[in-house]
Design an enzyme around this catalytic site. Structure first.
Site, PDB file in Angstrom:
ATOM      1  N   LYS A  60       0.830  -1.203   0.000  1.00 34.37           N
ATOM      2  CA  LYS A  60       0.000   0.000   0.000  1.00 34.37           C
ATOM      3  C   LYS A  60       0.862   1.250   0.000  1.00 34.37           C
ATOM      4  CE  LYS A  60      -3.819  -0.626   2.389  1.00 34.37           C
ATOM      5  NZ  LYS A  60      -4.456  -0.848   3.702  1.00 34.37           N
TER       6      LYS A  60
ATOM      7  N   ARG B  47      -3.355   3.080   8.484  1.00 30.74           N
ATOM      8  CA  ARG B  47      -3.631   1.882   7.678  1.00 30.74           C
ATOM      9  C   ARG B  47      -2.441   0.943   7.722  1.00 30.74           C
ATOM     10  NH1 ARG B  47      -4.737   4.709   1.936  1.00 30.74           N
ATOM     11  NH2 ARG B  47      -5.983   2.830   1.566  1.00 30.74           N
TER      12      ARG B  47
ATOM     13  N   GLY C  44      -6.040 -10.666   8.487  1.00 29.04           N
ATOM     14  CA  GLY C  44      -5.546 -10.806   9.853  1.00 29.04           C
ATOM     15  C   GLY C  44      -4.870  -9.533  10.327  1.00 29.04           C
TER      16      GLY C  44
ATOM     17  N   MET D 266      -4.438  -5.402  10.962  1.00 27.65           N
ATOM     18  CA  MET D 266      -5.362  -4.448  11.567  1.00 27.65           C
ATOM     19  C   MET D 266      -6.209  -3.722  10.526  1.00 27.65           C
ATOM     20  SD  MET D 266      -4.644  -1.125  13.890  1.00 27.65           S
ATOM     21  CE  MET D 266      -4.961  -0.010  12.529  1.00 27.65           C
TER      22      MET D 266
ATOM     23  N   ARG E 299      -3.563  -1.327  -6.553  1.00 23.79           N
ATOM     24  CA  ARG E 299      -2.765  -2.562  -6.491  1.00 23.79           C
ATOM     25  C   ARG E 299      -3.176  -3.440  -7.661  1.00 23.79           C
ATOM     26  NH1 ARG E 299      -5.880  -4.817  -1.173  1.00 23.79           N
ATOM     27  NH2 ARG E 299      -7.934  -4.450  -2.013  1.00 23.79           N
TER      28      ARG E 299
ATOM     29  N   HIS F 151      -6.810 -41.131   0.113  1.00 25.51           N
ATOM     30  CA  HIS F 151      -6.708 -41.890  -1.135  1.00 25.51           C
ATOM     31  C   HIS F 151      -7.657 -41.321  -2.182  1.00 25.51           C
ATOM     32  CE1 HIS F 151      -7.747 -45.230  -3.891  1.00 25.51           C
ATOM     33  NE2 HIS F 151      -6.442 -45.480  -3.814  1.00 25.51           N
TER      34      HIS F 151
ATOM     35  N   ARG G   3       0.204 -47.804 -17.447  1.00 22.56           N
ATOM     36  CA  ARG G   3       0.339 -48.852 -16.424  1.00 22.56           C
ATOM     37  C   ARG G   3      -0.543 -50.023 -16.831  1.00 22.56           C
ATOM     38  NH1 ARG G   3      -1.523 -44.300 -14.073  1.00 22.56           N
ATOM     39  NH2 ARG G   3      -0.187 -43.067 -12.704  1.00 22.56           N
TER      40      ARG G   3
ATOM     41  N   ARG H 123       4.577 -49.641 -19.481  1.00 13.46           N
ATOM     42  CA  ARG H 123       5.279 -50.304 -18.383  1.00 13.46           C
ATOM     43  C   ARG H 123       4.737 -51.713 -18.208  1.00 13.46           C
ATOM     44  NH1 ARG H 123       4.714 -47.980 -12.406  1.00 13.46           N
ATOM     45  NH2 ARG H 123       2.657 -48.927 -12.592  1.00 13.46           N
TER      46      ARG H 123
ATOM     47  N   GLU I 154      13.570 -45.928 -10.129  1.00  6.26           N
ATOM     48  CA  GLU I 154      12.711 -45.650  -8.976  1.00  6.26           C
ATOM     49  C   GLU I 154      13.285 -46.224  -7.695  1.00  6.26           C
ATOM     50  OE1 GLU I 154       8.853 -47.403  -9.685  1.00  6.26           O
ATOM     51  OE2 GLU I 154       9.719 -48.920 -10.977  1.00  6.26           O
TER      52      GLU I 154
ATOM     53  N   SER J 166      12.923 -43.519 -17.304  1.00  6.37           N
ATOM     54  CA  SER J 166      11.814 -42.695 -16.857  1.00  6.37           C
ATOM     55  C   SER J 166      11.886 -42.667 -15.344  1.00  6.37           C
ATOM     56  CB  SER J 166      10.489 -43.293 -17.329  1.00  6.37           C
ATOM     57  OG  SER J 166       9.426 -42.540 -16.804  1.00  6.37           O
TER      58      SER J 166
ATOM     59  N   THR K 191       9.359 -41.032  -9.773  1.00  2.00           N
ATOM     60  CA  THR K 191       9.735 -40.334  -8.543  1.00  2.00           C
ATOM     61  C   THR K 191       8.766 -40.562  -7.382  1.00  2.00           C
ATOM     62  OG1 THR K 191       8.716 -38.354  -9.474  1.00  2.00           O
ATOM     63  CG2 THR K 191      11.111 -38.546  -9.646  1.00  2.00           C
ATOM     64  N   ASN K 192       7.614 -41.161  -7.635  1.00  4.80           N
ATOM     65  CA  ASN K 192       6.777 -41.535  -6.482  1.00  4.80           C
ATOM     66  C   ASN K 192       7.509 -42.589  -5.657  1.00  4.80           C
ATOM     67  OD1 ASN K 192       4.822 -39.909  -7.538  1.00  4.80           O
ATOM     68  ND2 ASN K 192       3.416 -41.546  -8.102  1.00  4.80           N
ATOM     69  N   ASP K 193       7.879 -43.682  -6.339  1.00  8.33           N
ATOM     70  CA  ASP K 193       8.575 -44.746  -5.619  1.00  8.33           C
ATOM     71  C   ASP K 193       9.978 -44.318  -5.222  1.00  8.33           C
ATOM     72  OD1 ASP K 193       6.603 -46.549  -5.379  1.00  8.33           O
ATOM     73  OD2 ASP K 193       7.214 -47.846  -7.031  1.00  8.33           O
TER      74      ASP K 193
ATOM     75  N   CYS L 289       7.907 -39.611 -14.777  1.00  9.87           N
ATOM     76  CA  CYS L 289       6.482 -39.899 -14.676  1.00  9.87           C
ATOM     77  C   CYS L 289       6.144 -39.824 -13.195  1.00  9.87           C
ATOM     78  CB  CYS L 289       6.152 -41.248 -15.285  1.00  9.87           C
ATOM     79  SG  CYS L 289       7.092 -42.611 -14.591  1.00  9.87           S
TER      80      CYS L 289
ATOM     81  N   TYR M  70      11.433 -34.890 -21.214  1.00  7.48           N
ATOM     82  CA  TYR M  70       9.984 -34.698 -21.089  1.00  7.48           C
ATOM     83  C   TYR M  70       9.509 -34.929 -19.666  1.00  7.48           C
ATOM     84  CZ  TYR M  70       9.453 -39.780 -20.981  1.00  7.48           C
ATOM     85  OH  TYR M  70       9.530 -41.104 -20.615  1.00  7.48           O
TER      86      TYR M  70
HETATM   87  P1  ADP Z   1      -7.787  -2.258   3.216  1.00  9.75           P
HETATM   88  O1  ADP Z   1      -6.342  -2.667   3.248  1.00  9.75           O
HETATM   89  O2  ADP Z   1      -8.673  -3.141   3.995  1.00  9.75           O
HETATM   90  O3  ADP Z   1      -8.248  -1.975   1.827  1.00  9.75           O
HETATM   91  P2  ADP Z   1      -7.469   0.564   3.567  1.00  9.75           P
HETATM   92  O4  ADP Z   1      -6.307   1.006   4.352  1.00  9.75           O
HETATM   93  O5  ADP Z   1      -7.354   0.652   2.087  1.00  9.75           O
HETATM   94  O6  ADP Z   1      -7.847  -0.870   4.028  1.00  9.75           O
HETATM   95  O7  ADP Z   1      -8.673   1.410   4.065  1.00  9.75           O
HETATM   96  C1  ADP Z   1      -9.997   1.063   3.787  1.00  9.75           C
HETATM   97  C2  ADP Z   1     -10.751   2.269   3.266  1.00  9.75           C
HETATM   98  O8  ADP Z   1     -10.624   3.353   4.152  1.00  9.75           O
HETATM   99  C3  ADP Z   1     -10.223   2.787   1.972  1.00  9.75           C
HETATM  100  O9  ADP Z   1     -10.772   2.141   0.892  1.00  9.75           O
HETATM  101  C4  ADP Z   1     -10.671   4.219   1.975  1.00  9.75           C
HETATM  102  O10 ADP Z   1     -11.937   4.320   1.425  1.00  9.75           O
HETATM  103  C5  ADP Z   1     -10.705   4.553   3.424  1.00  9.75           C
HETATM  104  N1  ADP Z   1      -9.573   5.403   3.729  1.00  9.75           N
HETATM  105  C6  ADP Z   1      -8.328   5.053   4.097  1.00  9.75           C
HETATM  106  N2  ADP Z   1      -7.559   6.144   4.272  1.00  9.75           N
HETATM  107  C7  ADP Z   1      -8.334   7.198   3.990  1.00  9.75           C
HETATM  108  C8  ADP Z   1      -8.119   8.601   3.975  1.00  9.75           C
HETATM  109  N3  ADP Z   1      -6.934   9.124   4.275  1.00  9.75           N
HETATM  110  N4  ADP Z   1      -9.144   9.388   3.653  1.00  9.75           N
HETATM  111  C9  ADP Z   1     -10.348   8.866   3.354  1.00  9.75           C
HETATM  112  N5  ADP Z   1     -10.619   7.570   3.353  1.00  9.75           N
HETATM  113  C10 ADP Z   1      -9.621   6.727   3.664  1.00  9.75           C
HETATM  114 MG    MG Z   2      -7.881  -0.682   0.653  1.00 11.25          MG
HETATM  115 MG    MG Z   3       6.834 -47.664  -9.174  1.00 11.62          MG
END
Ligand code: ADP
Ligand code: MG
Ligand code: MG
Length: 892
Positions: free
Chosen positions: A26, A96, A105, A107, A352, A468, A574, A630, A758, A777, A780-782, A844, A864
């Protein structure tokens, strides 16, 4: 002095796009957008090195960090014209998180930071909108409390609900400025009540609280687990972005939205996205209000009444389209962007490379080559080979209705509908009658192979992703849902029950091996599209790759499928799978149980024409492409019946004594069949079996050669060789058969004789073995089993421990172990080539379809790879990537 903090905004930045390791994705892209002169609210990024230093140093920050942050805040103030914590002209910021790769996961973003009881008043005056000011404040308290202080959302939502109810309000927009102010008071009291301390009023405390929460989230359980699953090292760390707020909730000329520069599910080159008027970031995805379309076209297609951005804010929309062209041209990839409009002015908040489906990835890559934006090589490199799997199987029509009765693991992709069948023989029988069947088993075993083959899909109530059923189904390209634990299967009654309903043999179900869903009845499907962009990209891959790609196939259906997918021959046929067919197994058993050579030869004589017919069909399908056959490999007892009842049946069928049969079965019992009387050892003890097979192969080749008008040169492969002598003896027998056939027919027969490598000894002795073998050939399993001394079928109980404790990086049966097994392969290839310069080398076994293993095969110069039919396109693409020198980490 280390630079910990990188500023951006006002058309310049300390960082740039290629600094994502230091600034996170970001942060690097915010810097890059600033450099491009796009309107980005000013801000700064605290680098990932701070995160690392923080954890290396007992969760303490580098000494000079505070000063650098404070200087960077000053810089924002200068750019924006407000002051952080100022009562009249307050500066508000967002905080952010942002790691190198976007990561669940981490923040959640905190918006409107810098509001307190004083600054909110200033914001009201400054904006001339008290309602807006208090709406922003209550959002901030809720977000900050949830994300930083750990006071969950629901506490605040309840208070809002109560207030609405008391006043008879329906929408948030019904609340007045005083209502929000009132609510802010309640929110603060709630925080005090939950935490025993007030909501922080000092804006610097707020800022450092949020920064520390971002770094803290790097080590939360969810993030750790995600990193482990995706091989992301903890040392990477996350960055923190602090950025001046812009407000999409400043009235009806303000808005916030998300956009893709191309359609992420189809890849179509059309601007795609949604926005909300008078709203802040999270609102678009939160689902509180229904977002509106960006383009008029999309709105009309969706039949929406709410105006599109194109119609509502035409000039901002035009600007956005310009930004989108600029970003795509610059990044040369489809972008996923976030923006906000504050009182008619556009602000960019993120860009992104957009996530996309496999289908969209193909279309975008091919389109961009045609638009001259990227090269063919880049297009090849952008497609994850294993993602092609999504495209090769029939899939459920997304618009079709589904009645889901159970869920299991998505063990093997594709969808299938058919009649429920509870045993493999019956599956085979019904399939032969042209019926579609779903084989339903508690779990499967090697004896179910023929049933799994015959079935359109496999459903088990027990077993995981490497059971399996799962492994075999993936290899065969059958849809499979495994471990659907809520289903109760009764083999005797031939019923399955789930959710209080009972289903019988013959009832129709549908399974989706891509999602794990089990549905009642049949659901409409969409067939895979192998032409179009898929075909184009594969053709480019074929031009680039050096490695040939063959398939492992023994049935005509598999061979045909593989050819459709671009296989250039068969690398492993086989023959034993051909023995399990109902009409042959009796003769096979008769052969195994024979007391005398005469009796055995009598049984073999029955098998000869059927084997020959099999090969004729395969050679025809492969029309001149190489086919490696084989000779018999598994221990003989695998062909014998197990239960007393079955033995009695067999005795009757053969007119033999059941007691004698039982005795013979007992004789054949082995303590460790994997290392027992199997492979070429069978040929050594019972040469007549291999002689019959050689005759079937050579006669079939001669017949098809005549038909095609070109010579089919079969490759006869002897399994499990450990010594040159074994191969020498067996080669002699095959040559004798060939000589007889030549005499009988008066025509010359051409063939190659080679071996599977093998066993570690075979690899070490490759130089000697190559005196006899015209090709190797690598099985590589065996080879993996025998190098590690681990039985694959028994590894399930401890493999997980080995992977979680970092002893193995990945399952060595999925991705070739380069350091051990790979060394043996490399050494054998070298030694083989010294003896016989033009020896043909292939692999194989399952590694032949694994991109990382294919890369290894490229580096050691094999000729191959051979893999199951449904992995052929994956192997073609992976081989091209390997030729481009692109190394992929294992995808296991
Ligand atoms: P995520 O990684 O979950 O996309 P972001 O950091 O992009 O989180 O933030 C989520 C949303 O918060 C963004 O899509 C944007 O709309 C809003 N946001 C983040 N920073 C700003 C900012 N400086 N001004 C206005 N909105 C913001
Ligand atoms: Mg975002
Ligand atoms: Mg074999």
């Amino acid at each position: 002095m280390t630079k910990w903090v990188y500023s951006f905004g006002d058309g310049t930045a300390d960082g740039q796009a290629d600094m994502r390791n230091l600034l996170g994705g970001k942060g690097a892209n915010l810097a890059e957008m600033s450099n491009l002169g796009l309107p980005v609210p000013s801000g700064f990024t605290i680098s990932t090195e701070v995160c690392t230093a923080y954890y290396d140093n007992d969760e303490k920050y580098p000494e000079d960090l505070a000063d650098q942050v404070s200087a960077a805040v000053d810089k924002i103030e200068d750019s924006v014209g407000g002051r952080f914590g100022d009562k009249e002209q307050p500066l508000l910021v967002s905080v952010r998180s942002g790691a190198r790769a976007s990561m669940p996961g981490m923040m959640d973003t905190v918006l409107n930071l810098g509001l307190n009881d004083d600054t909110v008043a200033g914001l009201a005056v400054q904006s001339g909108d008290k309602r807006f000011a208090y709406d922003s404040y209550r959002r901030f308290i809720q977000m900050y409390s949830d994300v930083v202080l750990g006071v969950e959302h629901h506490h605040f939502e309840e208070l809002l609900e109560i207030l609405k109810e008391e006043n008879g309000y329906i929408l948030d927009t019904d609340l007045s400025a005083d209502d929000w102010e009132n609510l802010v008071g309640q929110y603060k009291a709630k925080v005090q009540e939950e935490l025993g301390r007030p909501f922080p009023q000092d804006v610097n405390d707020q800022l450092w609280g949020a920064i520390t929460a971002v770094f803290g989230s790097w080590m939360n359980q969810r993030a750790i687990k995600y990193r482990r699953l995706h091989d992301i090292p903890a040392e990477w760390g996350t960055a923190v972005n602090v950025q001046a707020m812009v407000f999409g909730n400043m009235g009806d000329d303000s808005a916030t939205g998300v956009a893709f520069t191309r359609n992420p599910s189809t890849g179509e080159k059309r601007f795609y996205g949604e926005f909300l008027v008078n709203a802040q970031g999270e609102d678009v995805v939160a689902g509180i209000r229904t977002p509106q379309n960006l383009t008029k076209e999309a709105r009309e297609e969706a039949g929406d009444d709410a105006p599109s951005m194109e119609e509502l804010f035409p000039s901002v929309f035009t600007q956005l389209v310009e930004v989108y062209h600029k970003l795509e041209d610059h990044y040369r990839d489809m972008q996923d962007i976030e923006f906000t409009v504050q009182q008619g002015k556009l602000w960019m908040l993120q860009t992104r490379s957009g996530k996309r489906t496999a289908k969209a990835a193909l279309k975008i890559a091919v389109d961009m080559v045609e638009e001259g934006m990227i090269t063919r090589e880049e297009a090849i490199e952008r497609i994850e080979p294993s993602s092609l799997d999504q495209l090769l199987h029939p899939t459920l029509d997304p618009d079709a209705e589904r009645n889901i009765i159970a869920r299991g693991l998505p063990a093997s992709p594709g969808a299938a509908s058919g009649e429920i069948v509870f045993n493999s023989d019956e599956a085979e029988k019904l399939a032969a009658e042209g019926k579609s069947v779903i084989l339903v088993r508690i779990e499967t075993s090697p004896e179910d192979i023929h049933g799994m083959h015959a079935a359109k899909g496999i459903l088990t109530s027990r077993g995981g992703m490497t059971s399996h059923a799962a492994v075999v189904a993936r290899g065969m390209g059958r849809a499979c849902v495994s471990g659907a634990g809520s289903i109760n299967i009764d083999y005797r009654e031939e019923t399955m029950s789930v959710l209080g309903q009972t289903f019988n043999k013959g009832d129709i179900i549908t399974i989706d091996g891509g999602t794990g869903e089990v549905m009642l009845g049949s659901v409409d499907m969409i067939l895979p599209e192998l032409s179009g962009t898929f075909g184009t990209l594969m053709a480019w891959a074929d031009e680039i790759r050096r490695l040939r790609v063959r398939t492992n196939a023994e049935t005509p259906l598999d061979a045909e499928t593989a050819r459709k997918f671009g296989a250039e021959g068969i690398g492993l046929c086989r023959t034993e799978h051909m023995f399990f067919d109902a009409d042959r197994i009796v003769a096979v058993r008769q052969m195994i149980l024979a007391d005398t050579l005469d009796e055995r030869e009598e049984a073999l004589a029955k098998l000869l024409p059927v084997q020959k017919a099999d090969f004729v069909e395969l050679f025809r399908i492969m029309s001149g492409l190489p086919v490696t056959v084989r000779l018999l490999d598994p221990p003989l007892h695998e062909f014998l019946p197990k239960t007393d009842e079955e033995i009695d049946d067999l005795a009757k069928a053969l007119g033999a004594d059941a007691k004698k049969l039982r005795h013979r079965a007992l004789q054949l019992h082995e303590f460790n069949p994997m290392l027992g009387h199997r492979g070429c050892r069978l040929g050594i003890s019972y040469p007549e079996i291999y002689e019959m097979q050689a005759r079937a192969i050579l006669e079939a080749a001669a017949e098809v050669s005549k038909e095609l008008g070109e010579t089919v040169i079969p490759e006869i492969m002897i399994p499990l060789v450990a010594t040159e002598k074994e191969l020498e003896i067996l080669k002699g027998k095959i040559e004798a058969v060939a000589a007889t056939i030549e005499e009988e027919s008066g025509a010359s027969v051409e063939y190659l004789i080679g071996t599977m490598i093998e066993l570690p000894r075979a690899a070490l002795q490759a130089g000697q073995i190559a005196n006899q073998a015209e090709f190797f050939s690598f099985g590589t399993n065996d080879l993996t089993q025998t190098t590690y001394g681990i039985s694959r079928d028994d590894s399930g109980s401890f493999l997980e421990d080995y992977i979680t404790q970092g002893i193995y990086d990945t399952d060595p049966f999925v991705s070739l172990d380069r350091d051990g097994v790979g060394e043996l392969v490399k050494l054998a290839a070298e030694r083989g080539r010294v003896t016989r310069e033009d020896i043909k080398l292939g692999i194989c076994g399952e590694h032949g379809g694994d991109p990382s293993s294919i890369d290894f095969c490229e580096t050691i110069g094999l000729d191959y790879v051979s893999c199951s039919p449904y992995r052929v396109p994956i192997a073609r693409l992976a081989a091209a990537q390997a030729a481009l020198g692109m190394t992929r980490v294992s995808e296991a």
